[in-house]
Design a protein around this motif. Structure first.
Motif, PDB file in Angstrom:
ATOM      1  N   TYR A 231       0.952  -1.196  -0.084  1.00 32.27           N
ATOM      2  CA  TYR A 231       0.051   0.005  -0.022  1.00 32.27           C
ATOM      3  C   TYR A 231       0.713   1.125  -0.056  1.00 32.27           C
ATOM      4  N   ALA A 233       3.890   1.565  -0.883  1.00 32.46           N
ATOM      5  CA  ALA A 233       4.736   1.577  -1.990  1.00 32.46           C
ATOM      6  C   ALA A 233       4.309   1.560  -3.350  1.00 32.46           C
ATOM      7  N   GLY A 234       3.043   1.688  -3.287  1.00 36.09           N
ATOM      8  CA  GLY A 234       2.395   1.782  -4.672  1.00 36.09           C
ATOM      9  C   GLY A 234       2.260   0.405  -5.373  1.00 36.09           C
ATOM     10  N   TYR A 235       2.306  -0.621  -4.683  1.00 43.01           N
ATOM     11  CA  TYR A 235       2.207  -2.031  -5.462  1.00 43.01           C
ATOM     12  C   TYR A 235       0.859  -2.818  -5.063  1.00 43.01           C
ATOM     13  N   GLU A 244      -2.140   4.520  -5.671  1.00 45.61           N
ATOM     14  CA  GLU A 244      -1.117   5.393  -5.795  1.00 45.61           C
ATOM     15  C   GLU A 244      -0.400   5.312  -4.762  1.00 45.61           C
ATOM     16  N   LYS A 245       1.117   5.189  -4.628  1.00 48.79           N
ATOM     17  CA  LYS A 245       2.032   4.965  -3.546  1.00 48.79           C
ATOM     18  C   LYS A 245       1.712   6.397  -2.591  1.00 48.79           C
ATOM     19  N   ASP A 246       1.760   5.737  -1.508  1.00 50.44           N
ATOM     20  CA  ASP A 246       1.629   6.760  -0.249  1.00 50.44           C
ATOM     21  C   ASP A 246       2.737   6.542   0.911  1.00 50.44           C
ATOM     22  N   GLU A 326      10.144   4.296   3.904  1.00 46.90           N
ATOM     23  CA  GLU A 326       9.480   5.302   3.202  1.00 46.90           C
ATOM     24  C   GLU A 326      10.459   5.906   2.240  1.00 46.90           C
ATOM     25  N   ILE A 329      10.869   4.128  -1.004  1.00 48.76           N
ATOM     26  CA  ILE A 329       9.573   4.381  -1.644  1.00 48.76           C
ATOM     27  C   ILE A 329       9.806   5.783  -2.499  1.00 48.76           C
ATOM     28  N   ALA A 333      10.701   3.404  -5.867  1.00 45.77           N
ATOM     29  CA  ALA A 333       9.888   2.279  -5.466  1.00 45.77           C
ATOM     30  C   ALA A 333      10.218   1.146  -6.220  1.00 45.77           C
ATOM     31  N   LYS A 340       8.561  -7.510  -3.653  1.00 46.15           N
ATOM     32  CA  LYS A 340       7.236  -7.625  -3.803  1.00 46.15           C
ATOM     33  C   LYS A 340       6.852  -8.940  -4.495  1.00 46.15           C
TER      34      LYS A 340
END
Length: 370
Positions: A231, A233-235, A244-246, A326, A329, A333, A340
């Motif tokens: 979540y 990392a945007g995966y 979208e990565k956060d 983070e 990321i 990322a 992953k």
């Protein structure tokens, strides 16, 4: 002649099915549940209880005397407590599922809703048990209150000393810790009365100990894969739609320990699978799959070995992160793709192969398309 051959094939197939069923019925989980309760869950929860009680004392001391030295000590104690929490979050069954406890949800619903935290502090009119506050309580909220209120230690300390809402903020911090302390105390105190029921709750029904334990193990692993990594990392996806990565959504974001929490959660998942607890005895899903002679459909060979080997790969990749995830990321990322893939490879081993041999149903739900 053809009829005779068909009958022979059907007889052989039926024999294999019966043999398989006989194998499954011969595997007992009583030793596993006994070991899980006596040597894993209760000792881990009791150890965390002691640590949290000590942390509560440090919070009370800081509330009475908010100095820079006490803040530094409190932050250090908090990091230790949060990392230790990772070793007990997986024991979210038995008393932990009580409606007045909901241990995992109460302790570690992240990322923190900082706006709700600030609203509660300002209004002084809040009920920490309300659904609206689920992301404004627990360790993530404490993480924000101890590390996220300023760029420097002096700025953070001001929020608890000279700021207009300083007393409100101290009261809220103490209320959060008191709530967690009450819940861990209740969980530990209720295990003795529920122990025998947990051990003897046989079968594979929805509320059986095997189904509940397997689903918590699966849910814990999925949380590592999705919430702690994919979540932010945007995966991750939601019903097939990429999210979208956060980077701010990592666990332990404000204290900068997301990599340590991730690593510890992986170790906990592995140790649970292997049945590692207090003492030298080990009885886990690893040993039960071995008794089933379970085979992997993902790699060649025995399932229990395949899962153990995959944990080693995942653990090695996670240990490469020596700073908050983070930071990686934000920097790149895409470079995290091997991690992953390693996490994803484990999913069908647990969610399909292991589930099939244990003959349990998946009762939890996720929408990330596994």
């Amino acid at each position: 002649m053809k009829i005779i051959k068909k009958l022979a094939l059907l007889t052989s197939f039926a024999f294999l099915l019966v043999s398989c069923d006989d194998k499954k019925s011969s595997v007992s989980f009583t030793d596993f549940f006994t070991h899980l309760a006596d040597n894993m869950a209760v000792p881990a929860l009791s150890n965390y209880q002691v640590n949290l009680n000590d942390f509560k004392s440090a919070v009370d001391n800081f509330g009475t005397n908010p100095t820079l030295d006490n803040l530094n000590e409190l932050q250090t104690d908090f990091k230790e407590n949060y990392i230790l929490w990772e070793s007990v979050e997986i024991y979210n069954f038995g008393p932990a599922l009580g409606a007045d406890i909901l241990l995992k949800q109460s302790f570690n619903s992240f990322p923190c809703n900082t706006s709700q935290v600030e609203l509660n502090i300002e209004n002084e009119n809040y009920n920490l048990g309300f659904a609206a506050n689920i992301f404004a309580v627990g360790l993530p909220a404490i993480d924000y209150l101890l590390f996220g209120l300023g760029e420097t230690q002096a700025e953070i300390l001001t929020k608890y000393s000279t700021d207009n809402l300083a007393s409100n903020r101290i009261e809220y911090l103490q209320a959060l810790v008191n709530l967690l302390n009450d819940k861990i105390n209740l969980t530990v105190s209720r295990w003795p009365d529920q122990r025998d029921t947990f051990i003897t709750n046989s079968g594979t029904g929805t509320t059986s100990s095997l189904t509940v334990t397997f689903n918590e193990y699966l849910s814990h692993y999925e949380r590592i894969k999705r919430d702690r990594f994919a979540y932010p990392a945007g995966y991750a996806t939601s019903f097939g739609i990429p999210i979208e990565k956060d980077p701010t959504a990592t666990e332990g974001y404000f204290s900068g320990i997301s990599h340590l929490l991730l690593q510890e959660s992986i170790v906990t998942s592995k140790n649970f699978f292997l049945g590692k607890g207090t003492g030298a005895t080990e009885i886990g899903f690893f040993h039960k799959l071995q008794e089933y002679n379970a085979q992997s459909t993902i790699v060649d060979g025995e399932l229990h070995i395949a899962i153990e080997d995959q944990y080693a790969i995942i653990e090695n990749l996670a240990n490469e992160y020596s700073s908050p995830i983070e930071e990686q990321i934000i920097a790149d990322a895409d470079a995290m793709a091997p991690f992953k893939s390693a996490l994803q490879k484990m999913v069908p081993m647990i969610k399909s192969d292991m589930k099939s041999y244990l003959s349990v149903n998946i009762t939890s739900f996720d929408n990330d398309g596994d």
